[in-house]
Design a protein around this motif. Structure first.
Motif, mmCIF file in Angstrom:
data_model
loop_
_atom_site.group_PDB
_atom_site.id
_atom_site.type_symbol
_atom_site.label_atom_id
_atom_site.label_comp_id
_atom_site.label_asym_id
_atom_site.label_seq_id
_atom_site.Cartn_x
_atom_site.Cartn_y
_atom_site.Cartn_z
ATOM 1 N N UNK A 67 0.810 -1.233 0.000
ATOM 2 C CA UNK A 67 0.000 0.000 0.000
ATOM 3 C C UNK A 67 0.838 1.277 0.000
ATOM 4 N N UNK A 68 1.898 1.292 0.798
ATOM 5 C CA UNK A 68 2.625 2.567 0.960
ATOM 6 C C UNK A 68 3.935 2.603 0.174
ATOM 7 N N UNK A 69 4.149 1.601 -0.667
ATOM 8 C CA UNK A 69 5.429 1.551 -1.385
ATOM 9 C C UNK A 69 5.481 2.559 -2.533
ATOM 10 N N UNK A 70 6.665 3.134 -2.779
ATOM 11 C CA UNK A 70 6.816 4.034 -3.929
ATOM 12 C C UNK A 70 6.809 3.236 -5.239
ATOM 13 N N UNK A 71 6.533 3.907 -6.367
ATOM 14 C CA UNK A 71 6.390 3.210 -7.645
ATOM 15 C C UNK A 71 7.595 2.332 -8.035
ATOM 16 N N UNK A 72 8.817 2.820 -7.793
ATOM 17 C CA UNK A 72 10.010 2.044 -8.203
ATOM 18 C C UNK A 72 10.066 0.718 -7.464
ATOM 19 N N UNK A 73 9.697 0.765 -6.187
ATOM 20 C CA UNK A 73 9.760 -0.462 -5.380
ATOM 21 C C UNK A 73 8.685 -1.456 -5.846
ATOM 22 N N UNK A 77 9.250 -5.175 -7.436
ATOM 23 C CA UNK A 77 8.618 -6.399 -6.905
ATOM 24 C C UNK A 77 7.994 -7.245 -8.008
ATOM 25 N N UNK A 78 7.757 -6.625 -9.173
ATOM 26 C CA UNK A 78 7.237 -7.418 -10.290
ATOM 27 C C UNK A 78 5.935 -6.932 -10.903
ATOM 28 N N UNK A 79 5.561 -5.677 -10.624
ATOM 29 C CA UNK A 79 4.369 -5.127 -11.284
ATOM 30 C C UNK A 79 4.827 -4.099 -12.319
ATOM 31 N N UNK A 80 4.672 -4.456 -13.588
ATOM 32 C CA UNK A 80 5.087 -3.552 -14.664
ATOM 33 C C UNK A 80 3.875 -2.814 -15.198
ATOM 34 N N UNK A 81 4.116 -1.712 -15.880
ATOM 35 C CA UNK A 81 2.977 -1.034 -16.499
ATOM 36 C C UNK A 81 3.391 -0.388 -17.812
ATOM 37 N N UNK A 82 2.407 -0.215 -18.670
ATOM 38 C CA UNK A 82 2.713 0.471 -19.933
ATOM 39 C C UNK A 82 2.351 1.940 -19.794
ATOM 40 N N UNK A 170 5.732 -9.975 -13.055
ATOM 41 C CA UNK A 170 4.791 -11.086 -12.842
ATOM 42 C C UNK A 170 3.378 -10.619 -13.143
ATOM 43 N N UNK A 171 3.209 -9.291 -13.120
ATOM 44 C CA UNK A 171 1.891 -8.722 -13.428
ATOM 45 C C UNK A 171 2.116 -7.462 -14.260
#
Ligand code: ATP
Length: 259
Positions: A67-73, A77-82, A170-171
């Motif tokens: 919930x409180x993690x910054x975008x880079x972290x 962790x494995x959540x990519x986005x376009x 992973x996502x």
């Protein structure tokens, strides 16, 4: 559950752009987030990728509270986005775009870059391999040396996928992956999303192209005025009274495409 949100809310001043939304995605599945304009879809993405701080609620990825993690972290962790294809470097090659994107997310420190340390060289090699792998996955091997300005809009969409895939997510969160391409090209992009899911990548997309969504998504989450009004399989969503009301019977009754 692989990924879940628990009652997440985002307020901008007095407006709840996302309100008390709980949703969950299974590993290797395709979930579409749909809803009329201003429903809160982009804000939902920005909350789960850490771009906007969450007002209340929680987000869990593989049972870790992110919930409180910054975008880079979150990305690490494995959540990519376009991102929009307008973020591509038009004068650079297809390969360089993926390399730049990958290096921005994995770069060694400034001293490594200046002195070209062994670690820097090792990272460069790994970035190249990852970039080529991602470009092969999206079937752009033949245009790796082309400047982005010379490839088609559909190829740019594939490139946006490759940028997200290069970090081994992973996502992936795909924001309107098929916007601005014709129906035939949409089929090719849908095929790629299914291919990602078949490789165990959990896909979540925002999309307005209803025929594609109805045949591609394993699950659809419908937002309206920031709230989740329905969640279910495409056939359930098509018949859902609240959804039909939200769309005034329009797009949810679009013909289903077969992939
Ligand atoms: N940074 C912001 N500051 C203030 N209000 C915002 C901000 N971002 C979004 N909103 C508001 O939150 C609401 C939801 O917007 P959002 O962009 O998430 O909707 P959307 O479903 O993605 O819409 P669209 O399909 O039009 O892209 C809108 O009323 C919008 O004006």
């Amino acid at each position: 559950m692989f990924f879940r949100t628990e009652g997440i809310t985002k307020r901008f001043g007095g407006l709840a752009a996302v309100e008390d939304v709980s949703a969950s995605f299974e590993k290797g599945s395709i979930t579409a987030i749909i809803g009329p304009n201003g429903a809160g879809k982009s804000t939902f993405f920005n909350l789960i990728s850490g771009i906007h701080p969450i007002t209340s609620g929680k987000v869990f990825f593989k049972d870790n509270d992110i919930t409180k993690m910054p975008p880079q972290q979150i990305a690490r962790l494995g959540i990519g986005r376009t991102f929009q294809t307008t973020n591509l470097f038009e004068q650079s090659t297809v390969l360089d775009n993926v390399l730049i994107g990958h290096r921005l997310r994995t770069k060694s420190g400034i001293w490594d870059a200046i002195f070209r340390t062994a670690r820097e060289k090792e990272e460069e090699k790994r970035s190249y391999e990852k970039a080529m792998q991602a470009l092969a996955f999206v079937e752009l091997e033949n245009v790796v040396e082309h400047p982005v300005s010379l490839i088609s809009q559909e190829e740019k969409k594939r490139l946006a996928f490759a940028l997200a895939l290069a970090t081994d997510p992973e996502m992936v969160l795909l924001d309107e992956p098929a916007a601005g391409v014709n129906p035939d090209e949409t089929d090719g992009l849908a095929y790629l999303m299914r291919k990602m899911a078949d490789h165990g990548i959990t896909v979540c997309l925002i999309e307005h192209k209803m025929p594609m969504i109805m045949s591609l998504a394993d699950k659809i989450v419908v937002l309206n005025h920031g709230k989740k009004i329905a969640e279910g399989r495409p056939d359930e969503i098509r018949q859902n009274e609240a959804v039909i009301q939200a769309y005034l019977g329009g797009e949810v009754h679009a013909p289903v495409k077969q992939y």
